[in-house]
Design an enzyme around this catalytic site. Sequence first.
Site, PDB file in Angstrom:
ATOM      1  N   ASN A  74      10.370   4.188   3.087  1.00 29.22           N
ATOM      2  CA  ASN A  74      10.138   3.636   4.412  1.00 29.22           C
ATOM      3  C   ASN A  74      11.334   2.793   4.850  1.00 29.22           C
ATOM      4  OD1 ASN A  74       7.196   4.233   4.980  1.00 29.22           O
ATOM      5  ND2 ASN A  74       6.985   3.211   3.010  1.00 29.22           N
ATOM      6  N   ARG A  79       0.833  -1.211   0.000  1.00 27.45           N
ATOM      7  CA  ARG A  79       0.000   0.000   0.000  1.00 27.45           C
ATOM      8  C   ARG A  79       0.864   1.255   0.000  1.00 27.45           C
ATOM      9  NH1 ARG A  79      -0.692   4.660   2.792  1.00 27.45           N
ATOM     10  NH2 ARG A  79      -0.425   3.554   4.771  1.00 27.45           N
ATOM     11  N   ASP A  80       1.529   1.522   1.097  1.00 31.31           N
ATOM     12  CA  ASP A  80       2.335   2.729   1.216  1.00 31.31           C
ATOM     13  C   ASP A  80       3.510   2.705   0.245  1.00 31.31           C
ATOM     14  OD1 ASP A  80       3.157   5.167   2.228  1.00 31.31           O
ATOM     15  OD2 ASP A  80       4.212   4.303   3.929  1.00 31.31           O
ATOM     16  N   CYS A 107       5.903   9.426   0.547  1.00 35.50           N
ATOM     17  CA  CYS A 107       4.598  10.068   0.704  1.00 35.50           C
ATOM     18  C   CYS A 107       4.370  10.981  -0.488  1.00 35.50           C
ATOM     19  CB  CYS A 107       4.544  10.876   1.996  1.00 35.50           C
ATOM     20  SG  CYS A 107       2.985  11.768   2.182  1.00 35.50           S
ATOM     21  N   HIS A 123      10.683   6.684   8.427  1.00 35.24           N
ATOM     22  CA  HIS A 123      11.296   6.824   7.104  1.00 35.24           C
ATOM     23  C   HIS A 123      12.800   7.029   7.276  1.00 35.24           C
ATOM     24  CE1 HIS A 123       7.641   7.680   4.364  1.00 35.24           C
ATOM     25  NE2 HIS A 123       7.241   7.031   5.434  1.00 35.24           N
TER      26      HIS A 123
END
Length: 319
Positions: A267, A29-30, A258, A227
């Site tokens: 990340n 997802r991220d 992001c 991060h």
Amino acid sequence: MTPTGRTLPMTVAAPGLPARVRIHEVGARDGLQNEQTVVPVGVKAEFIRRLAVAGLTTIEATSFVHPKWVPQLADAEQLFPMLGDVADVGDVALPVLVPNERGLDRALALGARRIAVFGSATETFAARNLNRTIDESLAMFAPVVARAKAENVHVRGYLSMCFGDPWEGPVPVHQVVRVARALMDLGCDELSLGDTIGVATPGHVQTLLSRLNEGGVPTDTIGVHFHDTYGQALSNTLAALQHGVTTVDASAGGLGGCPYAKSATGNLATEDLVWMLDGLGIETGVDLDELTATSVWLAGHLGRPSPSRTVRALSHKEQ
């Protein structure tokens, strides 16, 4: 060395650390939401299956946001039904991000049993990401959380910009505690503290965790999401572990950032995290070989090498 010649970390336990850590895997997802090109839905489904085979038991699958804002995840309705066999791999949870009640409707219609809402500790990021003030965003989340809890759905509250904001600078600890406490008061089961631009340092991490405890947020409800912009993600994770945190967010291969904060780099890589935890004798249930192979496989689909140092070191080849 293993029989195949791969180096393993020597296990040397350190006092005062948890015996086991649950990794909340966010790569699907991220990680993928920040890719420039859209990854085919079949590749995403296979990625999640491979993560489960590697031993990850919490894999954030997708986001039910409007496709206009995150086009890379526009296939959520296609993807989620393709993951029914992932549960056959083991006891695997597949949380999804929902921005509002419409997103919740979409997630519940497909049988999602774990959701997450995504808030901000700063007004500027709340305005840019949610087009609302902090308090307006909390008001938007309130019915989402209430309805989810009424359906016995687990709710995670993400809180971004907990340590620094690219527009506002350092974020006061008391400000983060206020918003965190408000999210938990809505009924969230779990809180994930986001270092969205990677500026946290260990002392800052431990101070925030202590203040959250003082503000009524227990350590066992807290996860950390670091991060690696300034190379501090692992040291910050260790500081959180020393405080007693046992849930750590990470992204296979170090994918992600992001899309709304351009200074945010990847990340914490799940492989880098597992290497450290293995060396500390902390159980994760994750097979580092399988996980590394998965990130190498995905890097081939993305057409670029994995940014994870551990993936590069263990793969012994250019990707």
